[in-house]
Design a protein around this motif. Structure first.
Motif, PDB file in Angstrom:
ATOM      1  N   LYS A   1      -0.139 -36.602  15.824  1.00 38.64           N
ATOM      2  CA  LYS A   1       1.285 -36.304  15.724  1.00 38.64           C
ATOM      3  C   LYS A   1       2.075 -37.549  15.304  1.00 38.64           C
ATOM      4  CE  LYS A   1       1.269 -32.692  19.283  1.00 38.64           C
ATOM      5  NZ  LYS A   1       1.812 -32.280  20.606  1.00 38.64           N
TER       6      LYS A   1
ATOM      7  N   SER B   1       9.181 -37.141  15.008  1.00 39.38           N
ATOM      8  CA  SER B   1      10.039 -36.107  14.410  1.00 39.38           C
ATOM      9  C   SER B   1      11.201 -36.711  13.650  1.00 39.38           C
ATOM     10  CB  SER B   1      10.559 -35.159  15.500  1.00 39.38           C
ATOM     11  OG  SER B   1       9.493 -34.504  16.148  1.00 39.38           O
ATOM     12  N   SER B   2      11.826 -37.748  14.253  1.00 41.38           N
ATOM     13  CA  SER B   2      12.976 -38.399  13.613  1.00 41.38           C
ATOM     14  C   SER B   2      12.563 -39.591  12.768  1.00 41.38           C
ATOM     15  CB  SER B   2      13.983 -38.852  14.673  1.00 41.38           C
ATOM     16  OG  SER B   2      13.411 -39.849  15.512  1.00 41.38           O
TER      17      SER B   2
END
Length: 322
Positions: free
Chosen positions: A319, A233-234
């Motif tokens: 992911k 995500s980051s």
């Protein structure tokens, strides 16, 4: 009569890390110069690690395992690949390599008594200090290996343990030599401290305390390890202190039984080991950015490799974006 040792040495042409071999394969994808490859320490499952073979010694990464599978198909008549590990799931690897044979070589270890804490300590460094002092004072002669998470913890432990040993009542125990063992030590200290592997009689004190991140009479296992984690995500990495797996715990305990019966003091309860520890460490390919892997596979420029469907022993999660 041919000297067997000399003949064996003639077979060992190169010793490489897997990273060097992967770079070499960019210009020579079929690795025609090698006829026998042994991948050692295969359970490490890192993106770049260490390995061994007759024509070659290098590291064993998941990318390398996938490339070896491809090479075996293309060079079935003139290439042999051996994969060695003390803890890797042999049947899983056999299935990955289309049912290759599995050889189990039993090793001889002395019995190791595993002693668990009644509860997980709030401060594993303090708990390791108390346990090491108890062993030093109460147990018979034998070196102590203490597993910590990294250099900072090791430096703290060395300083505090030396201080506490000096403050013990005179005559309460034998002298002790406290030695750190980690990759950041200067070469001269690494050489002197690695007398851990010298089993000949020596004039050192009868107890030596070694601090390591990863052949002893006593082992103290804090139950933690530092592990690099990627946050998709980051897009950033972090170095986190996490619980070890049962495989790692068993490897640590085994070091107490290499040369004599030993004891492993686990600074966590048995219920935690049985119910919360993962069976094996999560492979690095499943907790890392895939950018480097994709760029490397793309650089090979091989028409038969589909990057999106590359054959990994454990495929990374979708992911884990770039």
């Amino acid at each position: 009569m041919v000297n067997l040792w000399t003949e064996t040495l003639l077979l060992i042409h190169r010793y490489l890390t897997d990273g060097v071999l992967l770079r070499e394969s960019l210009s020579n994808p079929d690795l025609k110069q090698y006829s026998v490859i042994i991948l050692d320490e295969a359970h490490e499952r890192s993106l770049n690690t260490y390995v061994a073979h007759f024509d070659l010694l290098f590291g064993c990464s998941d990318i390398l395992l996938g490339l070896m599978k491809r090479l075996i198909k293309d060079r079935a008549s003139d290439l042999k690949v051996l994969i060695t590990s003390a803890t890797l799931d042999g049947l899983k690897v056999s299935r990955f390599f289309s049912g290759c044979p599995v050889l189990n070589i039993p090793g001889t270890l002395f019995p190791v008594e595993k002693l668990y804490s009644t509860e997980r300590p709030t401060n594993y460094i303090e708990s390791a200090l108390r346990t090491s002092i108890d062993i030093h004072v109460k147990e018979p002669p034998g070196d102590i290996l203490i597993f910590m998470t990294g250099k900072d913890d090791i430096d703290k432990m060395v300083s505090k343990l030396e201080e506490r040993i000096q403050n013990l009542e005179e005559g309460s125990c034998m002298d002790a030599l406290v030695l750190p063992l980690h990759g950041s030590l200067p070469p001269e200290l690494q050489a002197s401290n690695y007398c851990i592997f010298d089993f000949a009689p020596c004039t050192l004190p009868s107890k030596r305390c070694y601090f390591a991140m990863h052949l002893m009479g006593f082992v103290i296992d804090c139950g933690y390890v530092k592990q690099r984690q990627y946050n998709p995500s980051s897009g950033m990495y972090s170095l986190d202190v996490v619980q070890i797996s049962r495989v790692q715990a068993d490897q640590r305990a085994g070091r107490a039984g290499r040369t004599r019966p030993g004891k492993c003091y686990r600074l966590y309860p048995i219920s935690l080991y049985q119910k919360e520890f993962l069976e094996a460490t999560i492979p690095e390919i499943q907790r890392s950015s895939l950018a480097g892997s994709v760029l490397y596979l793309k650089s090979l420029n091989l028409p038969d490799i589909n990057i999106l469907k590359f054959d990994f022993l454990d495929p990374p999660s979708r992911k884990m974006k770039l």
